[in-house]
Scaffold this active site. Structure first.
Site, mmCIF file in Angstrom:
data_model
loop_
_atom_site.group_PDB
_atom_site.id
_atom_site.type_symbol
_atom_site.label_atom_id
_atom_site.label_comp_id
_atom_site.label_asym_id
_atom_site.label_seq_id
_atom_site.Cartn_x
_atom_site.Cartn_y
_atom_site.Cartn_z
ATOM 1 N N ASP A 124 37.714 12.155 -10.174
ATOM 2 C CA ASP A 124 36.752 11.104 -10.483
ATOM 3 C C ASP A 124 35.645 11.126 -9.455
ATOM 4 O O ASP A 124 35.901 11.282 -8.271
ATOM 5 C CB ASP A 124 37.397 9.713 -10.509
ATOM 6 C CG ASP A 124 36.524 8.715 -11.265
ATOM 7 O OD1 ASP A 124 36.750 8.536 -12.474
ATOM 8 O OD2 ASP A 124 35.606 8.156 -10.644
ATOM 9 N N ASP A 158 37.781 10.908 -20.350
ATOM 10 C CA ASP A 158 37.685 9.470 -20.623
ATOM 11 C C ASP A 158 36.452 8.951 -19.897
ATOM 12 O O ASP A 158 36.514 8.513 -18.762
ATOM 13 C CB ASP A 158 38.960 8.785 -20.109
ATOM 14 C CG ASP A 158 38.945 7.283 -20.325
ATOM 15 O OD1 ASP A 158 39.417 6.552 -19.443
ATOM 16 O OD2 ASP A 158 38.461 6.841 -21.385
ATOM 17 N N CYS A 184 35.622 3.318 -24.028
ATOM 18 C CA CYS A 184 36.039 1.967 -24.420
ATOM 19 C C CYS A 184 34.832 1.194 -24.929
ATOM 20 O O CYS A 184 34.616 0.023 -24.594
ATOM 21 C CB CYS A 184 36.746 1.242 -23.274
ATOM 22 S SG CYS A 184 35.798 1.191 -21.762
ATOM 23 N N ARG A 228 36.699 4.109 -6.638
ATOM 24 C CA ARG A 228 37.654 3.984 -7.731
ATOM 25 C C ARG A 228 38.824 4.932 -7.561
ATOM 26 O O ARG A 228 39.948 4.643 -7.991
ATOM 27 C CB ARG A 228 36.957 4.213 -9.068
ATOM 28 C CG ARG A 228 36.181 2.969 -9.525
ATOM 29 C CD ARG A 228 35.041 3.283 -10.468
ATOM 30 N NE ARG A 228 35.422 4.178 -11.549
ATOM 31 C CZ ARG A 228 35.796 3.775 -12.771
ATOM 32 N NH1 ARG A 228 35.843 2.507 -13.045
ATOM 33 N NH2 ARG A 228 36.112 4.666 -13.693
ATOM 34 N N ASP A 282 31.857 15.621 -8.998
ATOM 35 C CA ASP A 282 31.136 15.196 -10.194
ATOM 36 C C ASP A 282 31.713 16.031 -11.344
ATOM 37 O O ASP A 282 31.627 17.257 -11.329
ATOM 38 C CB ASP A 282 29.633 15.477 -9.996
ATOM 39 C CG ASP A 282 28.797 15.015 -11.188
ATOM 40 O OD1 ASP A 282 29.348 14.899 -12.313
ATOM 41 O OD2 ASP A 282 27.599 14.780 -11.001
ATOM 42 N N GLY A 283 32.315 15.376 -12.314
ATOM 43 C CA GLY A 283 32.987 16.084 -13.399
ATOM 44 C C GLY A 283 32.121 17.108 -14.104
ATOM 45 O O GLY A 283 32.606 18.121 -14.607
ATOM 46 N N GLY A 288 42.957 4.949 -13.223
ATOM 47 C CA GLY A 288 44.237 5.652 -13.205
ATOM 48 C C GLY A 288 45.273 5.266 -14.234
ATOM 49 O O GLY A 288 46.374 5.812 -14.225
ATOM 50 N N GLY A 289 44.963 4.383 -15.163
ATOM 51 C CA GLY A 289 45.950 3.985 -16.159
ATOM 52 C C GLY A 289 46.372 5.150 -17.037
ATOM 53 O O GLY A 289 47.563 5.415 -17.246
#
Lengths: 297, 401
Positions: B214, B273, B328, B219, B245-246, B195-196
């Site tokens: 999500d 992301d 990332c 999470r 599920d995205g 959630g950032g």
């Protein structure tokens, strides 16, 4: 006489600057001299010191009895130090003059038995005047550690003592820790440790340079004697001045290294705190269950 | 590690730790790509990461700048914004100067010349006017200067219980800044947890409606916690949190999300992301490490999963909408390769034309705060570096034509 002392000292490395001062002209004949000093100066000259050197010796610890002074100075000469080297040593560490001559002799004997003779002893004592103060027990503990736990050969031990005489003053535990770090953590053998003068480097610096290389992927702890990359030699890691170490071994910059050292120091500090907390946690289990609650926050 | 512990470990540990496997994987996969940069990046990954403090615009947080500025921390977003505005002014000056002083070197101050040079650089980077505006969005994030390893104190609640800032990897804000949310936009955050970035999107104050999705329910819990700790109720009401599920997003689009959206509304901004090998975490933490043997299959399927999620995001976007893809990880297989493949599939299978937006000006605007890789085929990559230990963060902006 002073000139001769200078010349005889020229072959030894790293004479103190004082030795290079021009000698004063000797008095043409017996001239005025302090009543106290005359007899002493003569004795010192007889032992092998020049007029100038005798004067400097007399200036040290003026309240000391003359016999003590002569005996200590003579003892140092007997150990094989040159007059100038003995003088320089005493000027750096005048407290040596107070040591009972017997102690001085014993200590020197001990060191000689360890392989520090003649030039090596002189160099060692010059580098670490404290060496002659170390209690015999401590001397022997350090040697025992290096021979029996670290398994340096006698020849290697001589070399270590010659290059890093300060090991004899270290706490055996500290020495052992540094050895184990190099041996297990870095996979370095005794031979390489001797060549690299391992014990000349403070432990924190050893660890900083090693971990910096390791995290950059430039040093690997051997597994079963093998590594995927070829590790730089310990000698290069420790002996290169920092900027050369950074440029040619670590491929880095001073700026990066400065930040790294700070980060690593903080990591170590926090790890120690964790360990201490864990220790206290263990202690808590031993506390009487009906008793006090520790404020463990 | 204590020597004694190390000796025992070396002697008795039967299996290789996941972190070691991860590191080995990175060493082999990235050495060619990163070349001479690799030692610095590797050291950065293995040392404590640097944080930024994302200010909570919904809390009473005026004390924060007063507290942080004497410590040399600064809001890197506003600094970049000022830089961008200077360039725009410089560009105007440059244009005027060029117009009336052709051939004559007279009367040009050093500052004018410098602004002109920078303006030229910006012109070459195809900077669009909204850049200045996006950088001056209400997102504020404090960081300590390069080489300064000071840590932030933990966030504190205000009188209403909302926390004053959120500590996060400052590089995570770059994909959000790239998305350039405009007032009233509808935003889809396809893999929102923990959630950032979702919080950062809300900080712009421009989200007309935010769909935070999500697949992981555990999470998503963290996402709820963040929303409750930072965002007042009236803003939370503009957020719909879902656990689909995205990859199936286009199948749900007829559902909850559009119910609140009203007629004629468009989905304008998408943030994808994706789950990735989380390089920094994998190199240092054993827990939940994707390089563990039992997760090998999952790890090998990641690029496929990432591609499917990006495709779902692209399909959810309407013509003119923007999609930002981010990870990332340093891995080209999870970064450029996924985007390139998605572009191909969009064209070949769906007849969708996509333009890759140039974000190279980000490198210049943010170079004082972050260490960027200069050789991405597309998108941008923040590299860990001991003096600026943020990232890794890869991001790439696409516009659906």
């Amino acid at each position: 006489m002073a000139a001769r002392a200078l010349l005889s000292g020229a072959g030894r490395a790293l004479l103190p600057a004082r030795a290079l001062l021009p000698a004063r002209a000797l008095p043409a004949g017996p001239g005025p001299c302090p009543r106290r000093g005359c007899g002493e100066a003569a004795a010192l000259r007889a032992a092998g010191f020049s007029q100038e050197q005798a004067r400097r010796l007399l200036a040290l610890q003026p309240r000391l009895g003359p016999e003590q002074r002569e005996a200590a100075a003579a003892q140092l000469l007997l150990l094989g130090l040159s007059a100038e080297a003995a003088l320089a040593l005493l000027e750096r560490s005048p407290a040596l003059l107070r040591l009972p001559t017997e102690r001085l002799r014993e200590r020197a004997e001990e060191l000689r038995r360890l392989g520090l003779d003649g030039g090596r002893l002189e160099r060692a004592v010059r580098r670490s005047p404290q060496l002659l103060h170390v209690p015999r027990k401590r001397l022997r503990a350090a040697v025992r550690l290096l021979r029996e736990r670290c398994l340096f050969t006698a020849e290697q031990l001589r070399e270590v003592l010659g290059t890093c005489p300060a090991v004899l003053q270290e706490e055996p535990r500290t020495l052992h820790h540094q050895f184990q770090y190099a041996y297990f953590r870095m996979g370095v053998q005794q031979k390489e440790m001797v060549k690299a003068r391992l014990f000349q480097t403070p432990f924190a610096e050893l660890r900083n340079r090693h971990i910096f290389l390791e995290r950059r992927g430039l040093y690997e702890t051997p597994h079963k004697g093998q590594t995927q990359i070829s590790n730089p030699k310990l000698k290069d890691i420790l002996q290169l001045p920092e900027e050369d170490f950074l440029a040619s071994l670590a491929y880095s910059t001073p700026e990066e290294y400065e930040v790294f050292k700070k980060l690593l120091a903080r990591e170590e500090e926090e790890k120690e705190e964790e360990d201490v907390d864990a220790l206290y946690a263990e202690d808590d289990d031993d506390l009487d269950s009906g008793g006090s609650e520790t404020a463990r926050e | 590690m204590q020597i004694q512990t190390f000796i025992i470990w070396a002697a008795t540990a039967p299996r290789i730790p996941s972190t070691r496997l991860a590191l080995h994987h990175f060493d082999t996969s990235y050495s060619l790509r990163l070349g001479a940069l690799r030692p610095s990046v590797r050291a950065g990954l293995l040392c404590e990461q640097k944080y930024g403090a994302l200010l909570n615009n919904f809390a009473a947080a005026d004390h924060v700048p007063q507290e942080l500025e004497p410590l040399n921390a600064a809001d890197f977003v506003s600094e970049a914004s000022q830089k961008a505005q200077q360039w725009q002014r410089g560009a105007a000056v440059g244009a005027a100067a060029r117009g009336c002083q052709e051939g004559s070197g007279e009367g040009r101050t050093v500052m004018q010349a410098e602004m002109m040079a920078q303006a030229e650089m910006m012109a070459q980077a195809e900077m669009s006017p909204p850049l200045g505006a996006s950088i001056s969005s209400k997102i504020k994030c404090y960081t300590f200067p390069r080489g300064d390893i000071t840590r932030f104190r933990p966030a504190r609640p205000d009188s209403l219980g909302l926390l004053d800032y959120y500590l996060m990897d400052a590089a995570s804000l770059l994909p959000v800044l790239a998305l350039n949310v405009q007032p009233g936009d509808f935003v889809l955050d396809l893999c929102a947890a923990p959630g950032g970035k979702t919080l950062a999107l809300l900080q712009t104050g421009f989200c007309g409606h935010l769909a935070a999705n999500d697949i992981s329910i555990s999470r998503t819990k963290r996402l709820y916690q963040i929303l409750h700790s930072y965002v007042p109720r009236e803003v939370r009401d503009t957020v719909s949190v879902t656990s689909y599920d995205g990859r199936d997003w286009d199948q749900v689009k007829g559902g909850t999300f559009h119910k609140g959206a009203g007629a004629g509304s468009l989905l304008l901004q998408v943030l994808v992301d994706v789950p990735c090998t989380t390089d920094r975490h994998s190199a240092t933490e054993e827990d939940n490490n994707i390089f563990h043997k039992r997760r090998t299959k999952e790890r090998q399927m990641l690029p496929m999963l990432q591609l499917q999620l990006l495709m779902a995001g692209i399909l959810a976007a309407k013509p003119g909408a923007e999609v930002v893809y981010s990870t990332c990880s340093l891995s080209p297989l999870q970064n450029e390769c996924v985007v390139e493949r998605a572009l191909d599939i969009a064209e070949a299978q769906f007849n969708i034309s996509i333009h890759v937006e140039d974000l190279s000006h980000f490198r210049t605007l943010f170079q004082d705060t972050f260490s960027f890789f200069s050789d991405c085929r597309l998108g941008e990559l923040v590299l860990p570096h001991l003096t600026a230990n943020f990232g890794p963060m890869y991001f790439c902006k696409l516009r659906r034509m």
